[in-house]
Design an enzyme around this catalytic site. Structure first.
Site, PDB file in Angstrom:
ATOM      1  N   GLU A 121      58.250  49.473  35.152  1.00 55.10           N
ATOM      2  CA  GLU A 121      59.581  49.193  35.636  1.00 55.10           C
ATOM      3  C   GLU A 121      60.476  49.015  34.537  1.00 55.10           C
ATOM      4  O   GLU A 121      60.291  48.251  33.699  1.00 55.10           O
ATOM      5  CB  GLU A 121      59.258  47.844  36.466  1.00 55.10           C
ATOM      6  CG  GLU A 121      58.383  48.092  37.788  1.00 55.10           C
ATOM      7  CD  GLU A 121      57.051  47.707  37.471  1.00 55.10           C
ATOM      8  OE1 GLU A 121      56.151  47.940  38.394  1.00 55.10           O
ATOM      9  OE2 GLU A 121      56.764  47.244  36.241  1.00 55.10           O
ATOM     10  N   ASN A 142      69.747  49.299  32.879  1.00 51.39           N
ATOM     11  CA  ASN A 142      69.363  49.602  31.309  1.00 51.39           C
ATOM     12  C   ASN A 142      68.866  50.970  31.196  1.00 51.39           C
ATOM     13  O   ASN A 142      67.998  51.426  31.235  1.00 51.39           O
ATOM     14  CB  ASN A 142      67.918  48.740  31.225  1.00 51.39           C
ATOM     15  CG  ASN A 142      67.754  48.639  29.496  1.00 51.39           C
ATOM     16  OD1 ASN A 142      68.380  49.422  28.769  1.00 51.39           O
ATOM     17  ND2 ASN A 142      66.739  47.785  29.161  1.00 51.39           N
ATOM     18  N   TYR A 181      62.460  56.302  27.728  1.00 46.66           N
ATOM     19  CA  TYR A 181      61.243  56.658  28.597  1.00 46.66           C
ATOM     20  C   TYR A 181      61.362  58.004  29.010  1.00 46.66           C
ATOM     21  O   TYR A 181      60.281  58.643  28.927  1.00 46.66           O
ATOM     22  CB  TYR A 181      60.998  55.955  29.813  1.00 46.66           C
ATOM     23  CG  TYR A 181      61.012  54.277  29.453  1.00 46.66           C
ATOM     24  CD1 TYR A 181      60.092  53.931  28.302  1.00 46.66           C
ATOM     25  CD2 TYR A 181      61.803  53.207  30.379  1.00 46.66           C
ATOM     26  CE1 TYR A 181      60.285  52.532  28.055  1.00 46.66           C
ATOM     27  CE2 TYR A 181      61.588  52.050  29.840  1.00 46.66           C
ATOM     28  CZ  TYR A 181      60.835  51.588  28.768  1.00 46.66           C
ATOM     29  OH  TYR A 181      60.907  50.353  28.478  1.00 46.66           O
TER      30      TYR A 181
END
Length: 159
Positions: A105, A110, A117
């Site tokens: 998560e 952000n 990621y």
């Protein structure tokens, strides 16, 4: 990460995540599962050349599923590749735990972390409304299938 790292980790945790920082008890609980033959956690820290703790990360494994519990780099380390190195370590651990998927998560606000990621092959799969408290900030849930084949920091630099 060892017990003596908890105090400097908490200092960095509160600097980076003042509204939803983990408690010492949360880190102690995670570390309790990070040692021995039945370990289901991997927690690491990073230090700079002077021995100052500048980052940390943690992963939990259950069956064939791993979950990135936390990953953080000191602000003066942003853009240095530290986050990628920490994530690479966690993905190697997920492979060692024989996990087929890794979930995480990340705060919807952000974007910097989300881009990291995505570079590693994580894809968005949903949201958790109000996940980060007390700020009531939503979390983007991301998934990586086959962490052994992830585009890790080392594979990016090696071609």
């Amino acid at each position: 990460m060892r017990w003596w790292d908890i105090e400097p980790v908490l200092k960095l945790e509160h600097e980076l995540f003042p509204d939803d920082a983990w408690s010492a008890g949360m880190f102690w609980s995670e570390l309790a599962h990070a040692r021995g033959p039945q370990a289901t956690r991997r927690y690491v820290v990073a230090e700079d050349g002077s021995g100052r703790l500048v980052g940390y990360a943690g992963l939990a494994a259950a069956g064939d599923l791993a979950d990135v519990q936390t990953i953080a780099a000191a602000r003066d380390q942003w853009g240095t590749g530290l986050g990628a190195r920490l994530l690479t370590d966690l993905l190697r651990a997920a492979t060692a735990f024989e996990c087929a998927e890794v979930l995480l998560e990340v705060r919807v606000d952000n974007a910097r972390a989300q881009k990291l990621y995505e570079r590693f092959g994580f894809e968005p799969i949903g949201f958790r409304r109000g996940y980060y408290q007390p700020g009531n900030v939503d979390a983007l849930v991301m998934r990586l299938t086959d962490p052994a084949q992830a585009r890790t920091e080392s594979s990016e630099s090696n071609g």
